[in-house]
Write a protein that holds these residues in place. Structure first.
Motif, mmCIF file in Angstrom:
data_model
loop_
_atom_site.group_PDB
_atom_site.id
_atom_site.type_symbol
_atom_site.label_atom_id
_atom_site.label_comp_id
_atom_site.label_asym_id
_atom_site.label_seq_id
_atom_site.Cartn_x
_atom_site.Cartn_y
_atom_site.Cartn_z
ATOM 1 N N VAL A 1 0.690 -1.264 0.057
ATOM 2 C CA VAL A 1 0.101 0.028 0.027
ATOM 3 C C VAL A 1 0.639 1.302 0.074
ATOM 4 C CG1 VAL A 1 -2.164 1.098 1.434
ATOM 5 C CG2 VAL A 1 -1.974 -1.848 1.396
ATOM 6 N N GLY A 2 0.740 2.532 -0.815
ATOM 7 C CA GLY A 2 1.595 3.447 -1.100
ATOM 8 C C GLY A 2 2.621 3.414 -1.728
ATOM 9 N N LEU A 3 3.196 4.080 -2.020
ATOM 10 C CA LEU A 3 4.679 4.735 -3.133
ATOM 11 C C LEU A 3 5.423 5.978 -1.923
ATOM 12 C CD1 LEU A 3 5.061 3.413 -6.542
ATOM 13 C CD2 LEU A 3 6.272 1.542 -4.459
ATOM 14 N N ASN A 4 5.991 5.414 -1.222
ATOM 15 C CA ASN A 4 6.281 6.959 -0.251
ATOM 16 C C ASN A 4 7.496 6.916 -0.045
ATOM 17 O OD1 ASN A 4 3.411 6.832 0.433
ATOM 18 N ND2 ASN A 4 3.649 8.768 -0.122
ATOM 19 N N HIS A 5 9.031 8.162 -0.126
ATOM 20 C CA HIS A 5 10.111 7.377 0.641
ATOM 21 C C HIS A 5 9.174 8.019 2.268
ATOM 22 C CE1 HIS A 5 11.334 9.553 -3.431
ATOM 23 N NE2 HIS A 5 12.312 8.585 -2.775
ATOM 24 N N ILE A 6 10.746 7.382 3.024
ATOM 25 C CA ILE A 6 10.695 7.336 4.342
ATOM 26 C C ILE A 6 10.211 8.286 5.172
ATOM 27 C CG2 ILE A 6 12.637 7.348 5.425
ATOM 28 C CD1 ILE A 6 10.606 4.225 5.927
ATOM 29 N N GLN A 7 10.217 9.375 4.371
ATOM 30 C CA GLN A 7 9.765 10.805 5.142
ATOM 31 C C GLN A 7 8.620 10.983 5.137
ATOM 32 O OE1 GLN A 7 12.416 10.214 2.899
ATOM 33 N NE2 GLN A 7 12.493 12.191 1.829
ATOM 34 N N ASP A 8 8.166 10.668 3.583
ATOM 35 C CA ASP A 8 6.232 10.699 3.482
ATOM 36 C C ASP A 8 5.372 9.624 4.001
ATOM 37 O OD1 ASP A 8 7.188 13.560 2.635
ATOM 38 O OD2 ASP A 8 7.725 12.505 0.841
ATOM 39 N N GLY A 9 5.892 8.498 4.412
ATOM 40 C CA GLY A 9 5.664 7.435 5.005
ATOM 41 C C GLY A 9 3.812 7.961 5.293
ATOM 42 N N VAL A 10 2.880 6.684 5.167
ATOM 43 C CA VAL A 10 1.673 7.071 5.744
ATOM 44 C C VAL A 10 1.655 5.664 6.684
ATOM 45 C CG1 VAL A 10 -0.843 6.719 5.206
ATOM 46 C CG2 VAL A 10 0.588 8.167 3.888
ATOM 47 N N ILE A 11 1.469 6.007 7.460
ATOM 48 C CA ILE A 11 1.709 4.433 9.243
ATOM 49 C C ILE A 11 1.016 4.329 9.122
ATOM 50 C CG2 ILE A 11 1.936 4.915 11.356
ATOM 51 C CD1 ILE A 11 3.251 7.175 12.282
ATOM 52 N N ASP A 12 -0.346 4.595 7.720
ATOM 53 C CA ASP A 12 -1.232 3.688 7.993
ATOM 54 C C ASP A 12 -1.848 2.794 6.992
ATOM 55 O OD1 ASP A 12 -3.555 4.688 10.696
ATOM 56 O OD2 ASP A 12 -4.591 6.028 9.280
ATOM 57 N N ASP A 13 -0.771 3.596 5.927
ATOM 58 C CA ASP A 13 -0.728 2.126 5.104
ATOM 59 C C ASP A 13 0.525 0.990 5.979
ATOM 60 O OD1 ASP A 13 -2.186 3.716 3.727
ATOM 61 O OD2 ASP A 13 -0.263 4.406 2.782
ATOM 62 N N TRP A 14 1.751 1.214 6.593
ATOM 63 C CA TRP A 14 2.658 0.516 6.977
ATOM 64 C C TRP A 14 2.121 -0.668 8.604
ATOM 65 C CZ3 TRP A 14 7.049 4.846 9.616
ATOM 66 C CH2 TRP A 14 7.386 5.623 8.637
ATOM 67 N N ASP A 15 0.853 0.322 8.568
ATOM 68 C CA ASP A 15 -0.062 -0.624 9.697
ATOM 69 C C ASP A 15 -0.092 -1.946 9.371
ATOM 70 O OD1 ASP A 15 1.053 0.612 11.570
ATOM 71 O OD2 ASP A 15 -0.369 1.002 12.200
ATOM 72 N N ARG A 16 -0.504 -1.556 7.807
ATOM 73 C CA ARG A 16 -1.792 -2.431 6.919
ATOM 74 C C ARG A 16 -0.957 -3.546 6.439
ATOM 75 N NH1 ARG A 16 -5.549 -0.414 1.729
ATOM 76 N NH2 ARG A 16 -5.840 -2.778 1.187
ATOM 77 N N MET A 17 0.882 -2.858 6.065
ATOM 78 C CA MET A 17 1.039 -3.631 5.489
ATOM 79 C C MET A 17 1.604 -5.147 6.368
ATOM 80 S SD MET A 17 3.361 -1.886 2.341
ATOM 81 C CE MET A 17 3.441 -0.165 3.467
ATOM 82 N N ILE A 18 2.167 -4.357 7.147
ATOM 83 C CA ILE A 18 2.880 -5.151 8.727
ATOM 84 C C ILE A 18 1.655 -6.304 8.900
ATOM 85 C CG2 ILE A 18 4.306 -5.563 10.952
ATOM 86 C CD1 ILE A 18 5.353 -2.013 9.644
ATOM 87 N N ASP A 19 0.914 -5.597 9.247
ATOM 88 C CA ASP A 19 -0.448 -6.139 9.925
ATOM 89 C C ASP A 19 -0.745 -7.400 9.242
ATOM 90 O OD1 ASP A 19 0.089 -4.583 12.517
ATOM 91 O OD2 ASP A 19 -2.146 -3.771 12.161
ATOM 92 N N THR A 20 -0.700 -7.223 7.956
ATOM 93 C CA THR A 20 -1.558 -8.146 7.298
ATOM 94 C C THR A 20 -0.088 -9.495 6.654
ATOM 95 O OG1 THR A 20 -2.750 -7.011 5.865
ATOM 96 C CG2 THR A 20 -2.215 -8.529 5.164
ATOM 97 N N ASN A 21 1.202 -8.713 5.824
ATOM 98 C CA ASN A 21 1.923 -9.765 5.370
ATOM 99 C C ASN A 21 2.702 -10.022 6.606
ATOM 100 O OD1 ASN A 21 1.310 -8.034 3.047
ATOM 101 N ND2 ASN A 21 3.256 -6.738 2.996
ATOM 102 N N ILE A 22 3.316 -9.920 7.662
ATOM 103 C CA ILE A 22 4.150 -10.526 8.687
ATOM 104 C C ILE A 22 3.039 -11.680 9.743
ATOM 105 C CG2 ILE A 22 5.809 -10.395 10.324
ATOM 106 C CD1 ILE A 22 6.313 -7.836 9.000
ATOM 107 N N LYS A 23 1.992 -9.752 10.292
ATOM 108 C CA LYS A 23 1.723 -10.937 11.726
ATOM 109 C C LYS A 23 0.238 -11.393 11.599
ATOM 110 C CE LYS A 23 0.448 -7.671 14.541
ATOM 111 N NZ LYS A 23 0.273 -5.673 15.413
ATOM 112 N N GLY A 24 -0.405 -11.325 10.582
ATOM 113 C CA GLY A 24 -1.570 -11.881 9.990
ATOM 114 C C GLY A 24 -0.742 -13.661 8.678
ATOM 115 N N LEU A 25 0.462 -13.435 8.867
ATOM 116 C CA LEU A 25 0.442 -14.659 8.531
ATOM 117 C C LEU A 25 1.199 -15.536 9.140
ATOM 118 C CD1 LEU A 25 3.558 -15.372 5.234
ATOM 119 C CD2 LEU A 25 3.935 -16.716 8.130
#
Length: 254
Positions: free
Chosen positions: A92-116
């Motif tokens: 979700v999203g394509l941002n440089h780290i300084q512009d990252g959307v924290i909700d996007d980060w959470d969604r990827m980490i929660d799905t890709n890592i924690k969900g697995l």
């Protein structure tokens, strides 16, 4: 007796293609997904087209209580799971780290890592009871490469790579195979989700090349599952002919 496979993220893309191919090849299926209507549609298609039994479980892999409840409530005959395909994942999203959307980060980490992890934690004890099973984690070439604006997505897939390796070691004495498949560019909903529904931008991802399709990955999964008992495919990387790495793509000018 038919083998039983559980496929996460089965409502579209690689998950749906895998479900259909496994059904065609004699598997019974447990399918999971967030989108209830699409999940029911895939269930009915597999049942009608391939005359197989399908159990649909509508939950989000990010919800650990929902995952645990769904698995705990499985009837006895649906608990004998031979294959787990950890397919649910997204960017979700394509941002440089300084512009990252924290909700996007959470969604990827929660799905890709924690969900697995949640679904694996729930299913593996059932496999250990039977002394057999095969887990296939769908990773990405981003699991070993990093590219601009891919920071957290790449990190999540690096984690999948590490978890897969650790899982293989932990389950070695339990008789359970663990395989990782890392695709390159596959034309599914992936880019549409990454661009948050901007289909024009999503289409540009695949312009000028012949990408992989969901069915290509499904065929690869079937190949891995069909190896003899003494053979395990630990790690398999698959890319389109026109792609050499995450950042090197040979595009035909149109």
């Amino acid at each position: 007796m038919k083998k039983l496979a559980l496929v996460t993220g089965a409502t579209s893309g690689i998950g749906k293609a895998t479900a259909m191919l496994l059904a065609e090849n004699g598997y019974s299926l447990i399918l999971t997904g967030r989108r209830a209507e699409l999940l029911e549609s895939v269930k009915k298609e597999a049942e009608i087209k391939h005359k197989t039994e399908v159990l649909a479980l509508n939950f989000d892999v990010r919800d650990k209580e929902a995952v645990a409840s769904a698995v705990e409530s499985l009837p006895e005959r649906w608990r004998k799971i031979d294959v787990l395909i950890n397919n649910a994942g997204l960017a979700v999203g394509l941002n440089h780290i300084q512009d990252g959307v924290i909700d996007d980060w959470d969604r990827m980490i929660d799905t890709n890592i924690k969900g697995l992890l949640y679904i694996t934690r729930a299913i593996v004890p059932l496999m250990i009871e039977r002394g057999s099973g095969h887990i296939i984690n769908i990773g990405s070439i981003a699991g070993t490469e990093v590219y601009e604006n891919g920071n957290v997505y790449c990190a999540s897939k690096h984690a999948v790579e590490a978890i897969t390796k650790g899982m293989r070691i932990d389950l070695l004495k339990e008789g359970i195979k663990v395989s990782g498949i890392r695709p390159g560019m596959v034309e599914t909903e992936f880019s549409s989700v990454r661009y948050k529904g901007d289909d024009e931008l999503a289409k540009k991802t695949y312009q000028g090349i012949s990408p992989l399709f969901a069915e290509d990955i499904a065929q690869t999964i079937l190949f891995v599952l069909n190896r003899p008992a003494h053979v395990n495919i630990n790690d398999l990387v698959i890319m389109p002919t026109a792609q050499a790495s995450a950042t090197y793509v040979n595009r035909v000018v149109q």
